[in-house]
Design a protein around this motif. Sequence first.
Motif, short mmCIF file in Angstrom:
data_model
loop_
_atom_site.label_atom_id
_atom_site.label_comp_id
_atom_site.label_asym_id
_atom_site.label_seq_id
_atom_site.Cartn_x
_atom_site.Cartn_y
_atom_site.Cartn_z
N ASN B 116 0.83 -1.22 0.00
CA ASN B 116 0.00 0.00 0.00
C ASN B 116 0.86 1.26 0.00
O ASN B 116 0.55 2.22 -0.70
CB ASN B 116 -0.92 0.03 1.22
CG ASN B 116 -2.22 -0.69 0.96
OD1 ASN B 116 -2.59 -0.95 -0.18
ND2 ASN B 116 -2.92 -1.03 2.04
N GLY B 117 1.92 1.24 0.78
CA GLY B 117 2.80 2.40 0.83
C GLY B 117 3.46 2.67 -0.51
O GLY B 117 3.53 3.82 -0.97
N ARG B 119 2.33 1.71 -3.41
CA ARG B 119 1.28 2.14 -4.36
C ARG B 119 1.06 3.65 -4.23
O ARG B 119 0.96 4.37 -5.23
CB ARG B 119 -0.02 1.39 -4.09
CG ARG B 119 -1.09 1.73 -5.12
CD ARG B 119 -2.43 1.12 -4.82
NE ARG B 119 -2.47 -0.31 -5.08
CZ ARG B 119 -2.67 -1.24 -4.14
NH1 ARG B 119 -2.83 -0.89 -2.89
NH2 ARG B 119 -2.72 -2.49 -4.46
N ARG B 120 1.01 4.12 -3.00
CA ARG B 120 0.83 5.56 -2.78
C ARG B 120 1.96 6.35 -3.44
O ARG B 120 1.72 7.33 -4.14
CB ARG B 120 0.80 5.82 -1.26
CG ARG B 120 0.64 7.26 -0.85
CD ARG B 120 0.64 7.39 0.69
NE ARG B 120 -0.43 6.64 1.31
CZ ARG B 120 -1.64 7.15 1.57
NH1 ARG B 120 -1.89 8.40 1.30
NH2 ARG B 120 -2.57 6.40 2.13
N HIS B 123 1.44 6.49 -7.15
CA HIS B 123 0.39 7.43 -7.57
C HIS B 123 0.88 8.88 -7.47
O HIS B 123 0.55 9.71 -8.32
CB HIS B 123 -0.87 7.25 -6.72
CG HIS B 123 -1.76 6.13 -7.20
ND1 HIS B 123 -2.33 6.13 -8.44
CD2 HIS B 123 -2.15 4.97 -6.61
CE1 HIS B 123 -3.05 5.01 -8.60
NE2 HIS B 123 -2.95 4.30 -7.49
N LEU B 124 1.67 9.18 -6.45
CA LEU B 124 2.21 10.53 -6.32
C LEU B 124 3.15 10.84 -7.48
O LEU B 124 3.16 11.94 -8.04
CB LEU B 124 2.95 10.71 -4.99
CG LEU B 124 2.07 10.63 -3.73
CD1 LEU B 124 2.91 10.80 -2.47
CD2 LEU B 124 0.97 11.68 -3.77
N LEU B 126 3.02 9.46 -10.50
CA LEU B 126 2.19 9.65 -11.70
C LEU B 126 1.63 11.07 -11.73
O LEU B 126 1.60 11.72 -12.77
CB LEU B 126 1.01 8.67 -11.71
CG LEU B 126 1.26 7.24 -12.18
CD1 LEU B 126 -0.05 6.47 -12.21
CD2 LEU B 126 1.89 7.21 -13.56
N ALA B 127 1.18 11.55 -10.56
CA ALA B 127 0.59 12.89 -10.51
C ALA B 127 1.65 13.94 -10.86
O ALA B 127 1.39 14.89 -11.60
CB ALA B 127 0.00 13.16 -9.14
N THR B 130 2.38 13.77 -14.55
CA THR B 130 1.23 14.32 -15.28
C THR B 130 1.25 15.84 -15.23
O THR B 130 0.96 16.53 -16.21
CB THR B 130 -0.08 13.77 -14.71
OG1 THR B 130 -0.03 12.35 -14.76
CG2 THR B 130 -1.29 14.27 -15.49
N LEU B 156 4.26 5.28 -18.33
CA LEU B 156 3.89 3.90 -18.65
C LEU B 156 4.64 2.91 -17.75
O LEU B 156 4.10 1.87 -17.39
CB LEU B 156 4.13 3.61 -20.13
CG LEU B 156 3.15 4.32 -21.07
CD1 LEU B 156 3.64 4.33 -22.51
CD2 LEU B 156 1.76 3.66 -20.99
N GLU B 159 2.92 2.96 -14.45
CA GLU B 159 1.66 2.23 -14.58
C GLU B 159 1.90 0.72 -14.51
O GLU B 159 1.16 -0.01 -13.85
CB GLU B 159 0.98 2.60 -15.91
CG GLU B 159 -0.35 1.91 -16.10
CD GLU B 159 -0.96 2.20 -17.47
OE1 GLU B 159 -0.21 2.27 -18.47
OE2 GLU B 159 -2.19 2.35 -17.53
N LEU B 162 2.41 -0.31 -11.01
CA LEU B 162 1.15 -0.38 -10.25
C LEU B 162 0.39 -1.67 -10.57
O LEU B 162 -0.18 -2.30 -9.68
CB LEU B 162 0.28 0.84 -10.58
CG LEU B 162 0.62 2.11 -9.79
CD1 LEU B 162 -0.03 3.33 -10.43
CD2 LEU B 162 0.17 1.97 -8.34
N GLU B 169 -0.33 -8.02 -4.47
CA GLU B 169 -1.32 -7.99 -3.41
C GLU B 169 -2.29 -9.16 -3.53
O GLU B 169 -2.63 -9.81 -2.54
CB GLU B 169 -2.09 -6.67 -3.48
CG GLU B 169 -3.09 -6.52 -2.38
CD GLU B 169 -3.68 -5.12 -2.41
OE1 GLU B 169 -4.35 -4.79 -3.40
OE2 GLU B 169 -3.44 -4.38 -1.45
N GLU B 170 -2.69 -9.43 -4.77
CA GLU B 170 -3.63 -10.52 -4.99
C GLU B 170 -3.02 -11.86 -4.57
O GLU B 170 -3.64 -12.66 -3.89
CB GLU B 170 -3.97 -10.54 -6.47
CG GLU B 170 -5.40 -10.89 -6.76
CD GLU B 170 -5.76 -10.36 -8.15
OE1 GLU B 170 -5.82 -11.19 -9.07
OE2 GLU B 170 -5.94 -9.13 -8.29
#
Lengths: 234, 186
Positions: B116-117, B119-120, B123-124, B126-127, B130, B156, B159, B162, B169-170
Amino acid sequence: MRDAIITLDGATRRFKRGHAVITAVDAISLAVERGTFTAIMGKSGSGKSTLLHLMSGLLTPDAGRVELLGNDAGQLSDNDLTLLRRDYIGFIFQFFNLLPSLTAAENVALPLLLARRPRGQALSRAREMLATMGLADRVDHKPDELSGGQMQRVAIARALINDPPLLFADEPTGNLDSVAGEEVLLLLKDLQTRQGRTIVMVTHDAKAAAYGDRIITLRDGRVQQDIATGGVAV
Amino acid sequence: MSVKHGILGILADGPRHGYELKTQFDGLTGGLWDLNVGQIYSTLERMRKDGLVALEESGEGADERKTYRVTDAGREELDGWLQAPPLRPRPLRDEFFVQLGLLIDRNRPAALALINGVRRVHHLRLASLTRQKVLLARSQERGRIHRELLLDAALLHVEADLTWLDRCEERLGALGGGPQAERPPP
Ligand SMILES: Nc1ncnc2c1ncn2[C@@H]1O[C@H](COP(=O)(O)OP(=O)(O)OP(=O)(O)O)[C@@H](O)[C@H]1O
Ligand SMILES: [Mg+2]
């Protein structure tokens, strides 16, 4: 929360499937502040669309509370909810949902025509709106004469025709190639940063979600992560 | 090593001094490649000994300037390199791979929390990429297309990271809460 436009408090929504009951949204509590761009992510079936429908008053909760634009959505009559959505909320969908027999301008004007506004006035407003989306030369085209990206911009113009402060988009780039998708995302970003609208967008594409300033990931109907990204300044 | 070749490519347009080379090199890599001016100078020094560049000094005292120019041998080296596809893509080396390897059988809940950490963080990132892309789209900067493509490459890749994290995780979730949940094969 400083100025919440949507507040969910333990909001829950279940569906029957045969004899089983599925909890599509499971006691979610969150608030969306005015003027923000929130992206909702998660696997297929994680409850994204159901959450969007609860937040936008298309569905009411089986348990918990949804406060939408200062109203308790669960307490409003169907008619009041319809009026609330018509006047204050715009919707954008993956498959554009344009009427194939109408021109771009007529599609955009449709919400005004349904509200019995004079036809000439409605159409000229629709043309203006399409011009701001860079579609001045497409106003008299039917949807099947437009590219996917153009169709989505027509759909966005239609969502904006009543000047709603709140916009919901369910996979708005899901049916577009990456270039057309980025154009739509930039447009949504402008609607937030330049016009101050609040946007809630469902997407399974992390690159699209990166246009938001907050990313909520769902898993089995619950919030798995709530990430403030700082957003994209434009 | 492509710092050398990048320098040769820039010098092919005309002589430059070290600091100009550093700025233009950053432009070529979209600033995604951390390189300090010291590394540029040490590379230039090696290239000079190998006869790929030559040093030209002009002015005196405070006006003294050292510029580098490409030699014929340097041009030949550059032409060869520009036609050769790199055989080894970037190494897949990530601190998280080691953390995951150490946690996966010892402390699965900690591994899931770490996912989770990470992943965060992605996402940061990617932002932030972007944000750069949006600013670039609104500018008329020279060299925009190359820079935009580099940002796309980075986007990419994140992505893909991620997507891979979701898979981690799965797989870990399916294994259950911890090593105790796993039974030895009968
Ligand atoms: N009208 C409905 N009737 C029965 N079950 C439903 C209904 N709407 C949603 N569900 C179920 O609720 C769960 C969540 O569905 P939802 O459409 O919210 O997921 P989603 O995250 O939007 O998925 P997707 O990415 O596939 O669009 C799923 O198991 C779905 O089958
Ligand atoms: Mg959905």
